[in-house]
Design a protein around this motif. Structure first.
Motif, PDB file in Angstrom:
ATOM      1  N   ALA A  39       1.125  38.489 -38.299  1.00 45.02           N
ATOM      2  CA  ALA A  39       0.555  37.475 -39.044  1.00 45.02           C
ATOM      3  C   ALA A  39       1.512  36.918 -40.000  1.00 45.02           C
ATOM      4  CB  ALA A  39      -0.474  38.019 -39.618  1.00 45.02           C
ATOM      5  N   VAL A  40       1.476  35.576 -39.964  1.00 49.77           N
ATOM      6  CA  VAL A  40       2.454  34.978 -41.223  1.00 49.77           C
ATOM      7  C   VAL A  40       1.477  33.879 -41.761  1.00 49.77           C
ATOM      8  CG1 VAL A  40       4.320  33.375 -41.597  1.00 49.77           C
ATOM      9  CG2 VAL A  40       4.535  34.837 -39.436  1.00 49.77           C
ATOM     10  N   VAL A  41       1.677  34.141 -43.344  1.00 51.13           N
ATOM     11  CA  VAL A  41       0.996  33.241 -44.232  1.00 51.13           C
ATOM     12  C   VAL A  41       2.147  32.267 -44.780  1.00 51.13           C
ATOM     13  CG1 VAL A  41      -0.547  33.246 -46.339  1.00 51.13           C
ATOM     14  CG2 VAL A  41      -0.432  35.091 -44.710  1.00 51.13           C
ATOM     15  N   PRO A  42       2.294  31.364 -44.115  1.00 52.78           N
ATOM     16  CA  PRO A  42       3.382  30.199 -44.602  1.00 52.78           C
ATOM     17  C   PRO A  42       2.792  29.507 -45.841  1.00 52.78           C
ATOM     18  CG  PRO A  42       2.013  29.367 -42.969  1.00 52.78           C
ATOM     19  CD  PRO A  42       1.729  30.546 -43.096  1.00 52.78           C
ATOM     20  N   TYR A  43       3.504  28.405 -46.357  1.00 53.96           N
ATOM     21  CA  TYR A  43       3.072  27.476 -47.397  1.00 53.96           C
ATOM     22  C   TYR A  43       1.635  26.990 -47.261  1.00 53.96           C
ATOM     23  CZ  TYR A  43       7.741  28.230 -49.006  1.00 53.96           C
ATOM     24  OH  TYR A  43       8.871  29.067 -49.245  1.00 53.96           O
ATOM     25  N   PRO A  44       0.890  26.758 -47.962  1.00 59.64           N
ATOM     26  CA  PRO A  44      -0.276  25.638 -47.872  1.00 59.64           C
ATOM     27  C   PRO A  44      -0.013  24.349 -47.460  1.00 59.64           C
ATOM     28  CG  PRO A  44      -0.409  26.621 -49.940  1.00 59.64           C
ATOM     29  CD  PRO A  44       1.155  26.991 -49.611  1.00 59.64           C
ATOM     30  N   THR A  45      -0.827  23.831 -46.504  1.00 54.59           N
ATOM     31  CA  THR A  45      -0.705  22.509 -46.030  1.00 54.59           C
ATOM     32  C   THR A  45      -1.233  21.342 -46.792  1.00 54.59           C
ATOM     33  OG1 THR A  45      -2.648  22.626 -44.590  1.00 54.59           O
ATOM     34  CG2 THR A  45      -0.375  23.326 -43.542  1.00 54.59           C
ATOM     35  N   ARG A  46      -2.296  21.874 -47.829  1.00 56.10           N
ATOM     36  CA  ARG A  46      -2.846  21.019 -48.587  1.00 56.10           C
ATOM     37  C   ARG A  46      -3.690  21.598 -49.725  1.00 56.10           C
ATOM     38  NH1 ARG A  46      -8.007  17.547 -48.353  1.00 56.10           N
ATOM     39  NH2 ARG A  46      -7.274  15.550 -49.213  1.00 56.10           N
ATOM     40  N   VAL A  47      -3.513  20.889 -50.891  1.00 55.02           N
ATOM     41  CA  VAL A  47      -4.084  21.247 -52.189  1.00 55.02           C
ATOM     42  C   VAL A  47      -4.980  20.070 -52.664  1.00 55.02           C
ATOM     43  CG1 VAL A  47      -4.099  22.262 -54.552  1.00 55.02           C
ATOM     44  CG2 VAL A  47      -2.340  22.794 -52.871  1.00 55.02           C
ATOM     45  N   ALA A  48      -6.284  20.368 -52.716  1.00 54.09           N
ATOM     46  CA  ALA A  48      -7.205  19.139 -53.442  1.00 54.09           C
ATOM     47  C   ALA A  48      -7.957  19.631 -54.445  1.00 54.09           C
ATOM     48  CB  ALA A  48      -8.308  19.073 -52.155  1.00 54.09           C
ATOM     49  N   TYR A  49      -7.775  18.888 -55.492  1.00 55.79           N
ATOM     50  CA  TYR A  49      -8.074  19.419 -56.831  1.00 55.79           C
ATOM     51  C   TYR A  49      -9.365  18.775 -57.090  1.00 55.79           C
ATOM     52  CZ  TYR A  49      -3.338  20.817 -57.517  1.00 55.79           C
ATOM     53  OH  TYR A  49      -2.072  21.307 -57.450  1.00 55.79           O
ATOM     54  N   ASP A  50     -10.267  19.293 -58.205  1.00 55.56           N
ATOM     55  CA  ASP A  50     -11.614  18.899 -58.473  1.00 55.56           C
ATOM     56  C   ASP A  50     -12.450  17.931 -57.399  1.00 55.56           C
ATOM     57  OD1 ASP A  50     -10.745  19.625 -61.069  1.00 55.56           O
ATOM     58  OD2 ASP A  50      -9.690  17.671 -61.565  1.00 55.56           O
ATOM     59  N   SER A  51     -12.598  18.743 -56.535  1.00 61.46           N
ATOM     60  CA  SER A  51     -13.422  18.333 -55.072  1.00 61.46           C
ATOM     61  C   SER A  51     -14.804  18.586 -55.212  1.00 61.46           C
ATOM     62  CB  SER A  51     -12.886  19.038 -54.108  1.00 61.46           C
ATOM     63  OG  SER A  51     -12.875  20.425 -53.848  1.00 61.46           O
ATOM     64  N   THR A  52     -15.563  19.103 -56.423  1.00 58.10           N
ATOM     65  CA  THR A  52     -16.890  19.052 -56.286  1.00 58.10           C
ATOM     66  C   THR A  52     -17.306  18.040 -57.570  1.00 58.10           C
ATOM     67  OG1 THR A  52     -16.908  21.284 -55.901  1.00 58.10           O
ATOM     68  CG2 THR A  52     -18.853  20.691 -56.852  1.00 58.10           C
ATOM     69  N   TYR A  53     -17.841  16.995 -57.041  1.00 55.61           N
ATOM     70  CA  TYR A  53     -18.286  16.028 -57.890  1.00 55.61           C
ATOM     71  C   TYR A  53     -17.333  15.520 -58.830  1.00 55.61           C
ATOM     72  CZ  TYR A  53     -22.787  17.097 -55.807  1.00 55.61           C
ATOM     73  OH  TYR A  53     -23.515  17.301 -55.202  1.00 55.61           O
ATOM     74  N   ALA A  54     -15.913  15.478 -58.265  1.00 54.96           N
ATOM     75  CA  ALA A  54     -14.878  15.007 -59.417  1.00 54.96           C
ATOM     76  C   ALA A  54     -14.401  15.958 -60.435  1.00 54.96           C
ATOM     77  CB  ALA A  54     -15.052  13.748 -60.090  1.00 54.96           C
TER      78      ALA A  54
END
Length: 115
Positions: A39-54
């Protein structure tokens, strides 16, 4: 949220599955396992900030690569089926059962199968 800490904890969760060798980060080489999986845990593909009601909730998309064997080996499909199943030996169950301290919750949304 510390991305490296989240990746490390996902690796710790995967390490609870019998016969799975875990790599946090991408190793230079992965040998196809003769028993179990890698099992390989590579770098994240996406980071989304403040996604709950901005405000308030950050979300990362963190892939996990599970190498179970060569596509031509007869045992590969059996291994893949066991790890992709929702049961106790499954990747989803192991990841979601872990008590995370680096983030609030980790949820497995999907599985993609490639040869």
């Amino acid at each position: 949220m510390d991305l490296k800490a989240v990746m490390t904890e996902i690796g710790t969760a995967l390490d609870t599955i019998d016969a799975v060798r875990v790599y946090v980060d991408v190793p230079g080489r992965i040998d196809v396992p003769t028993r179990g999986a890698a099992a390989v845990v590579p770098y994240p593909t996406r980071v989304a900030y403040d996604s709950t009601y901005a405000r308030g909730t950050d979300r990362i998309e963190q892939p996990v690569l599970l190498v179970v064997g060569r596509p031509t080996d007869r045992s590969t499909l059996d291994k893949l089926t066991a790890y992709a199943a929702g049961g106790a030996s499954g990747v989803k169950a192991a990841i979601e059962a872990h008590a995370y301290t680096s983030c609030d919750v980790v949820t497995v949304d999907s599985v993609d199968v490639e040869t």
